[in-house]
Scaffold this active site. Structure first.
Site, PDB file in Angstrom:
ATOM      1  N   HIS A   1       1.810   4.585  -3.013  1.00  0.00           N
ATOM      2  CA  HIS A   1       1.909   6.042  -2.888  1.00  0.00           C
ATOM      3  C   HIS A   1       3.289   6.530  -3.321  1.00  0.00           C
ATOM      4  O   HIS A   1       3.425   7.495  -4.074  1.00  0.00           O
ATOM      5  CB  HIS A   1       1.678   6.464  -1.430  1.00  0.00           C
ATOM      6  CG  HIS A   1       0.286   6.277  -0.939  1.00  0.00           C
ATOM      7  ND1 HIS A   1      -0.817   6.795  -1.592  1.00  0.00           N
ATOM      8  CD2 HIS A   1      -0.201   5.637   0.168  1.00  0.00           C
ATOM      9  CE1 HIS A   1      -1.913   6.491  -0.905  1.00  0.00           C
ATOM     10  NE2 HIS A   1      -1.566   5.777   0.149  1.00  0.00           N
TER      11      HIS A   1
ATOM     12  N   HIS B   1       0.834  -1.209   0.000  1.00  0.00           N
ATOM     13  CA  HIS B   1       0.000   0.000   0.000  1.00  0.00           C
ATOM     14  C   HIS B   1       0.868   1.260   0.000  1.00  0.00           C
ATOM     15  O   HIS B   1       0.679   2.149  -0.838  1.00  0.00           O
ATOM     16  CB  HIS B   1      -0.908  -0.025   1.235  1.00  0.00           C
ATOM     17  CG  HIS B   1      -1.828   1.148   1.336  1.00  0.00           C
ATOM     18  ND1 HIS B   1      -3.173   1.067   1.055  1.00  0.00           N
ATOM     19  CD2 HIS B   1      -1.600   2.450   1.690  1.00  0.00           C
ATOM     20  CE1 HIS B   1      -3.728   2.256   1.225  1.00  0.00           C
ATOM     21  NE2 HIS B   1      -2.794   3.108   1.616  1.00  0.00           N
ATOM     22  N   GLU B   2       1.814   1.323   0.914  1.00  0.00           N
ATOM     23  CA  GLU B   2       2.666   2.520   1.000  1.00  0.00           C
ATOM     24  C   GLU B   2       3.575   2.640  -0.222  1.00  0.00           C
ATOM     25  O   GLU B   2       3.868   3.745  -0.686  1.00  0.00           O
ATOM     26  CB  GLU B   2       3.494   2.491   2.278  1.00  0.00           C
ATOM     27  CG  GLU B   2       2.680   2.515   3.553  1.00  0.00           C
ATOM     28  CD  GLU B   2       1.729   3.694   3.636  1.00  0.00           C
ATOM     29  OE1 GLU B   2       2.023   4.754   3.031  1.00  0.00           O
ATOM     30  OE2 GLU B   2       0.688   3.577   4.307  1.00  0.00           O
TER      31      GLU B   2
ATOM     32  N   ASP C   1      -7.367   8.026   2.578  1.00  0.00           N
ATOM     33  CA  ASP C   1      -6.956   8.472   1.244  1.00  0.00           C
ATOM     34  C   ASP C   1      -8.175   8.825   0.395  1.00  0.00           C
ATOM     35  O   ASP C   1      -8.183   9.838  -0.314  1.00  0.00           O
ATOM     36  CB  ASP C   1      -6.152   7.375   0.534  1.00  0.00           C
ATOM     37  CG  ASP C   1      -4.872   7.022   1.259  1.00  0.00           C
ATOM     38  OD1 ASP C   1      -4.322   7.898   1.956  1.00  0.00           O
ATOM     39  OD2 ASP C   1      -4.416   5.868   1.139  1.00  0.00           O
TER      40      ASP C   1
END
Length: 295
Positions: free
Chosen positions: A62, A58-59, A140
């Site tokens: 980004h 997930h990170e 988000d």
């Protein structure tokens, strides 16, 4: 403010003292900033490797979107160390001095911010499939909805879609229950459609970019699982290494008479193809300059 700075340095001084240091350094200030903004560090998720890897993915979404977007805010830090605030990890971007000073952003930058904010959700979808997407992107998606609404209803970035010149169809208070009503129901419907269009385009752009650069996404994920925290230099080294590998593969493909896909930074902005777009509601509010995305 002065009080905030004093609090920050006091926290940094405590950290320095605990580490038997007599001088406050960058590491202590960095630790203090994280503790004040996102909470204290909690125990690592190393005992839950599957969940740890999902947070890393997930990170990484980004971070990769930010790193591949030209002229976007610098990726300062990516971490999967959980925090007392409930954040399982976060990606920190630092805007330029000019952006901080002027707080003026172009349409291209705001559209890029939408795509970067969707990076975590889309990375989960690309790697794990739509049925395994988690609720980790809840904050988000709120930011995406708020920013897209501001772009359309407050900043005049959808004038053509709304049928005229740039008009602020709501005040800075947004369109909440107590906010003044400045648009008719018919115009509100057109605003909702314009917001939907912006988010769909950002989603498609993000999905195409992460799919095209899946190798980089996996490399950042692997590094996060191994180290838990990556700095700006490490993220840039991974990006450059991926670009070099892509160029080498392209050269080999051309030598064999094959058409090679070089590593373009972000994919071009497409027209929405309406494949399970991210659902947003049009309400007021918006993020502050710069961004910090967490799960």
């Amino acid at each position: 403010s002065g009080a905030s700075l004093a609090s920050l340095l006091n926290e940094a001084a405590i950290v320095a003292a605990r580490n038997d240091k007599t001088v406050i350094g960058y590491d202590e200030v960095d630790y203090a900033i994280d503790r004040i903004t996102v909470g204290m560090q909690k125990q690592s998720r190393a005992s839950f490797p599957a969940r740890q890897r999902l947070v890393a993915c997930h990170e990484a979404g980004h971070a990769v979107m930010g790193a591949l977007t030209p002229d976007y805010d610098a990726v300062t830090k990516v971490t999967i160390v959980p925090r007392s605030s409930g954040a399982g990890g976060f990606t920190l971007f630092t805007p330029s001095d000019e952006a901080l000073e002027t707080a003026m952003y172009t349409l291209a930058h705001l559209k890029a911010r939408l795509a970067v904010a969707l990076g975590g959700r889309v990375a989960e979808e690309v790697v794990y499939g739509e049925d395994e997407v988690t609720t980790g992107a809840r904050s988000d998606l709120q930011r995406v909805r708020a920013l897209a609404r501001q772009m359309v209803a407050q900043w005049g970035f959808a004038a053509a879609a709304l049928g005229g010149g740039p008009v602020a169809w709501e005040t800075e208070e947004g369109n909440g229950l107590l906010a003044p009503r400045t648009a008719s129901p018919a115009m509100e419907a057109r605003i909702d459609a314009a917001v939907r269009r912006l988010v769909d385009e950002a989603y498609e752009h993000c999905h195409a970019t992460l799919t095209r650069n899946r190798a980089l996404l996996d490399a950042v994920t692997d590094s996060l699982v191994e180290k838990e925290t990556l700095g700006a230099d490490e993220i840039e080294a991974l990006r450059v290494g991926h670009a070099v590998a892509a160029d080498a593969g392209g050269a080999a493909g051309r030598a064999n008479g094959q058409r090679a896909d070089r590593m373009p930074a972000p994919a071009p902005w497409p027209q929405p193809r309406r494949r399970k777009p991210v659902r947003v509601r049009s309400e007021g509010g918006g993020p502050a300059p710069g961004a910090e995305y967490g799960i």
